[in-house]
Scaffold this active site. Structure first.
Site, mmCIF file in Angstrom:
data_model
loop_
_atom_site.group_PDB
_atom_site.id
_atom_site.type_symbol
_atom_site.label_atom_id
_atom_site.label_comp_id
_atom_site.label_asym_id
_atom_site.label_seq_id
_atom_site.Cartn_x
_atom_site.Cartn_y
_atom_site.Cartn_z
ATOM 1 N N ASP A 1 21.535 32.819 -5.101
ATOM 2 C CA ASP A 1 21.936 31.416 -5.048
ATOM 3 C C ASP A 1 21.663 30.891 -3.633
ATOM 4 O OD1 ASP A 1 22.981 29.038 -5.932
ATOM 5 O OD2 ASP A 1 25.062 29.718 -5.994
ATOM 6 N N GLU B 1 17.336 27.736 -1.447
ATOM 7 C CA GLU B 1 16.307 26.692 -1.317
ATOM 8 C C GLU B 1 15.524 26.751 0.012
ATOM 9 O OE1 GLU B 1 18.633 26.173 -4.535
ATOM 10 O OE2 GLU B 1 19.431 26.167 -2.508
ATOM 11 N N ASP C 1 23.420 23.019 -10.169
ATOM 12 C CA ASP C 1 24.804 22.523 -10.230
ATOM 13 C C ASP C 1 24.878 21.198 -10.980
ATOM 14 O OD1 ASP C 1 25.510 24.729 -8.781
ATOM 15 O OD2 ASP C 1 25.670 23.684 -6.876
#
Length: 799
Positions: free
Chosen positions: A405, A408, A483
């Site tokens: 997670d 990015e 999300d």
């Protein structure tokens, strides 16, 4: 009309006259007076690479996206020259290269234009960072539609849209918000019933404009790097997507349990809470294969550590979960806490594995542990180190999968939400700034994780899931859409995102069922489950801020509905596994948008809600509250209503009844749908009989069932079972042929065929050309028979 002899227009530079054309094998190079080189490589008859250099210099030819196993080789390649152009001819395409402007035009062998440059390649010097902003503009063809580009939260048809690829943490993103977590610079164009694809292999920030700024122009550009794109010709969308997936890589088969139902939350802790969740699943007999541990299992959010207050004996807990049939999946983020007493930090510092700023200091950013350094996953030494860090987690404690997670990469409390652009990266020996490495950072983290999990899980298969991804990430990892929010609009968004990801080469995808942010009511949760069980990756995940989101968190009616649909997914596991096998083998998307399924039907070009699960099941989620049904489009052909066996003729919209306990679900006529008995987890039961639901068709239909050991790598040595079935139906006859391949011996000895829509009462039965009695095959009216799994031909004759 702008002529390239002007060389500059609105700050842009253009190629001019071609001075020279060279051919070396499959490559043709065209050099202009002002130092532009166009290199066209013919990878296959219908796959071309266009690569442009300025100032006579190409950059090092390196890409993270391209698979080493990509297919190459062509049947024909000829080059002709006329006074005004060069003509390249393959067995599928003709490519014109204009001598004055370097613009290209691609047509099929009948002369139909497929794709044509408008201004073509042009560029602008980047005075702030150096290098060029590279641009390409194409003529938008009449009635052209556009698809792909990964998990964009917008309409499936991108005509009139402008979208950007820059991986970004977007908590509770909105419809049409852009960019999101992934950067997949690949699109499919469709016009005049001919499809093509463009993959812009450039990891800088890229933008695609589909007739948004100028009505008849499609353009794409990058903030740096080269104009380097691949062109795929169909004419079917299926050909385009398969060719792109072949180029960027296909995954290995996952373990079968990964296709089951997964339960997650931020966060399940302490250990007693995790066991409580597990026991509740088993008590309520709701099938589940995986439970996730979010960041709270760690000591102060430090990766590769355990909070001993919450989880005093993690190995014992993981073993107890395993004994109940649960696999444990743990989260790992990229941020490594700056802490001189933390062993992972110490190793990273000692080996100089962390990213540095342009002037030398280490890159620091705040994430969950506080101030962190970040490994440079574009460095192969760092990836090898990172892979090795999983030894304790996987080999010693027994974790079965890893969830990456925040990769990015996400950074808190800064406006850009990510690294400063001057951060330096190794880029596998091609040093660069974060401008180039940003979009691939998450994929390279997932790659390193995959290598570690694979090494320490062996001889079982690895499972990795990532939030951020670039083209080619499917070789290493699954993904989800990030999300999202517990709203009906986000139910629609998730459906479109999953379809788009599947058309973008990355099929192992799902959404946070029920929504991550905020809290769904029971109806929304039930409707999301009804959709989510027909997505390739099926996981409930929530922030936990507004309440619980387990299957039993609402009322008994919702719990029963959720159980019913999760059970249906487990029954369909052999169908789902076969879908995945076809994805691995052929690049076939696991979910097909209607336009992919039937591009000739113009009604499909703007459909968003309906999709094909695999190749033979039509699903249409209910996406509004208080609905007792919905209007949906049934694609051409004949389809059986799954709930009623009613036959429906496609090619039109239809009102379909679907109260809260149903979802519109149709089976393609002629299909043989394989099923297993309901299990509480994969491997709980030894399958004693394969069920095949046979949907009669007057005509011919092919179906396939793939099986193997459900884990491990013996399938690569031929230890698999493929059953190909050919159904031939007439008014008074049904013939089913079976063709088998592979050496895997299935656990069952018999196959039970359940007939739907049989138009006659059975008068006689022949198996392998011998007449058998009704008792021998346990004929149940005209509804079902039981045969040896070894049968080759079944012939039913009717009265």
């Amino acid at each position: 009309m702008i002529t390239n002899t002007e060389l500059e227009y609105k700050g842009n530079l253009y190629p001019n006259n071609i001075l020279e054309c060279k051919r070396e094998g499959d490559k043709l190079s065209f050099t202009t007076e002002n130092g532009v080189i166009l290199e066209i490589t013919v990878l296959r008859d219908s796959v071309l690479r266009f690569r442009y250099a300025t100032e006579n210099i190409f950059e090092p030819d390196f890409s993270y996206a391209i698979s080493e196993d990509a297919s190459t080789g062509y049947n024909e390649l000829e080059v002709e020259e006329t006074p005004t152009e060069f003509l390249i001819i393959t067995a599928k395409l003709k490519i014109l290269v204009d001598k004055q402007t370097l613009r290209t035009q691609i047509s099929d062998l009948e002369g139909n234009i497929i794709n044509e440059d408008e201004l073509g390649f042009h560029w602008e010097e980047n005075y702030e960072y150096g290098g060029n902003t590279v641009k390409m503009s194409k003529i938008t063809q009449s009635s052209e539609s556009f698809y792909g580009l990964g998990d964009k939260a917008t309409h499936s048809n991108l005509k009139g849209k402008r979208v950007t690829n820059w991986a970004m943490d977007q908590y509770a993103f909105a419809k049409d918000q852009d960019p999101l977590y992934k950067a997949i610079p690949f699109y499919v164009g469709l016009h005049n019933n001919k499809a093509y694809g463009v993959f812009f292999d450039n990891s800088f920030g890229t933008t695609f404009d589909f007739a948004h700024e100028r009505r008849n122009i499609t353009s794409f550009w990058a903030d740096g790097g080269e104009m380097n794109y691949y062109f795929f010709y169909g004419p079917k969308i299926t050909n385009v997507v398969k060719a792109y997936t072949d180029l960027t890589g296909k995954p290995e088969l996952p373990p079968l349990w990964v296709l089951g139902f997964h339960q997650s939350k931020w966060s399940y802790f302490p250990e007693s809470r995790v066991m409580e969740i597990a026991n509740k699943f088993r008590d309520l007999k709701i099938p589940c294969d995986a439970i996730y541990l979010d960041i709270d299992y760690m000591e102060g959010f430090r990766c590769f550590t355990w909070n001993k207050n919450y989880f005093p004996e993690p190995k014992k807990m993981v073993k107890e979960l395993s004994d109940k049939g649960f696999k444990t999946v743990a989260i790992i983020d990229p941020g490594i806490k700056v802490d001189k007493d933390y062993w992972v930090y110490q190793e990273g510092m000692e080996n100089d594995y962390f990213c540095k700023r342009g002037d030398g200091p280490y890159m620091r950013g705040k994430v969950w542990p506080g101030e962190c350094n970040f490994p440079d996953f574009t460095n192969p030494d760092v990836r090898e180190w990172w892979a090795g860090l999983y030894k304790e987690l996987i080999a010693d404690i027994g974790i079965k999968g890893v969830w990456n997670d925040m990769n990015e990469p996400a950074v808190m409390e800064v406006p850009t939400k990510t690294f400063p652009l001057d951060v330096r990266h190794d880029y596998d020996g091609n040093p660069c700034s974060h401008r180039k490495a940003h979009n691939v950072y998450g994929t390279q983290m997932a790659r390193a994780t995959y290598e570690g999990v694979k090494k320490f899980t062996y001889p079982k298969r690895p499972f990795v899931i990532t939030r951020s991804a670039f083209s080619g990430a499917q070789r290493y990892t699954s993904t989800w859409t990030g999300d999202n929010v517990a709203t009906w609009e986000h139910l629609w968004i998730a459906n479109v995102q999953v379809q788009r990801m599947c058309m973008s080469g990355m099929s192992f995808v799902g959404s946070d069922i029920g929504g991550f942010a905020e809290q769904p009511n029971g109806e929304l949760f039930a409707r999301w489950i009804q959709m989510g069980v027909f997505h390739p990756f099926c996981r409930v995940h929530s922030s936990g801020d507004h309440g619980d989101q387990e299957p039993w968190s609402f009322d008994n009616e919702v719990t029963d509905i959720v159980r019913k649909f999760i059970e249906l997914r487990y029954q369909l596991l052999p169908y789902l596994y076969t879908m995945y096998w076809k994805y691995c083998k052929e690049g076939t998307p696991m979910i097909q948008s209607l336009v992919y399924f039937d591009q000739e039907d113009h009604q499909t070009h703007f459909r968003t809600d309906e999709f094909i699960f695999g190749e033979q099941i039509l699903v249409c989620p209910v996406q509004e509250p208080n609905a007792q049904g919905r209007r949906m489009y049934i694609p051409k052909g004949k389809w059986y209503n799954f709930w009623t066996d009613e036959m429906v003729l496609g090619g039109k919209e239809k009102w379909v009844v679907a109260d809260i306990d149903k979802v519109p679900l149709f089976i393609k006529e002629g299909a043989l749908i394989p099923k297993y008995p309901v299990q509480q987890y994969v491997g709980e039961l030894v399958v004693k009989e394969l069920i095949l639901d046979v949907y009669f068709k007057k005509g011919i239909e092919d179906s396939t069932v793939y099986e193997d050991g459900q884990d491990g790598f013996d399938y690569k040595k031929g230890r698999y079972s493929v059953r190909n079935f050919k159904l031939r139906g007439k008014d008074d006859q049904l013939i089913i042929q079976q063709f088998k391949d592979g050496t895997f011996i299935t656990s069952y000895d018999t196959i039970k065929l359940k007939f739907h829509g049989l138009p006659f009462q059975i008068k006689s039965i022949q198996v392998d050309n011998e007449t058998v009695s009704f008792e021998d095959v346990k004929l149940n009216g005209s509804n079902s028979i039981v045969l040896s799994k070894e049968f080759t031909v079944l012939e039913l004759t009717g009265i």
